[in-house]
Motif scaffolding. Structure first.
Motif, PDB file in Angstrom:
ATOM      1  N   MET A  40      69.958  45.269  64.394  1.00 18.14           N
ATOM      2  CA  MET A  40      69.490  45.752  63.122  1.00 18.14           C
ATOM      3  C   MET A  40      70.614  45.649  62.117  1.00 18.14           C
ATOM      4  N   ASN A  66      70.707  48.509  67.855  1.00 15.67           N
ATOM      5  CA  ASN A  66      69.372  49.069  67.624  1.00 15.67           C
ATOM      6  C   ASN A  66      69.470  50.229  66.636  1.00 15.67           C
ATOM      7  N   VAL A  67      68.334  50.677  66.159  1.00 19.46           N
ATOM      8  CA  VAL A  67      68.308  51.737  65.148  1.00 19.46           C
ATOM      9  C   VAL A  67      68.847  53.057  65.692  1.00 19.46           C
ATOM     10  N   TYR A  87      67.285  47.401  58.037  1.00 20.21           N
ATOM     11  CA  TYR A  87      66.473  46.198  58.149  1.00 20.21           C
ATOM     12  C   TYR A  87      66.504  45.686  59.580  1.00 20.21           C
ATOM     13  N   GLU A  88      65.383  45.130  60.013  1.00 20.12           N
ATOM     14  CA  GLU A  88      65.396  44.446  61.289  1.00 20.12           C
ATOM     15  C   GLU A  88      65.815  42.997  61.040  1.00 20.12           C
TER      16      GLU A  88
END
Length: 113
Positions: A1, A64-65, A95-96
């Motif tokens: 991410m 990852n988030v 944002y991904e």
């Protein structure tokens, strides 16, 4: 991410404040150091806009988030990074990463509300 946070240098009555600019710069570089030490951090940079030198950016990349949110919620994050966010432009920042052949998250609100 990918996380892109834009921040604006505080200004005084006469325009941009050089002392505030220096303080924001130091704060962003320290924030990047803190984030870089956290699990899941992949990379990051601090930048300043070439057309508007009062506009800064802190860009970080994460596995990852959850890793990002844990880093921001850490003791160091709460003490040293979150106070900088008073200067952040109010806009979404997470944002991904889009790559050929990968699925994207569904386009829907993430709250239960």
């Amino acid at each position: 991410m990918l996380v892109v946070t834009r921040l604006r240098t505080p200004s005084g009555p006469g325009g941009p404040d050089p002392a505030a600019e220096a303080e924001l710069r130091r704060g962003l570089l320290h924030a990047l150091e803190i984030l870089a030490s956290k699990p899941g951090h992949v990379g990051g940079e601090v930048g300043r806009n070439v057309d508007d030198p009062t506009l800064w950016v802190l860009t970080t990349r994460w596995e990852n988030v959850g890793s990002y949110r844990r880093a921001l919620g850490s003791y160091e994050g709460k003490m040293h990074i979150q106070p900088l966010m008073v200067h952040a432009v109010d806009e979404p920042s997470a944002y991904e990463v889009v790559e050929e052949g990968t699925d994207l998250n569904e386009s829907q609100p993430r709250s239960l509300g």
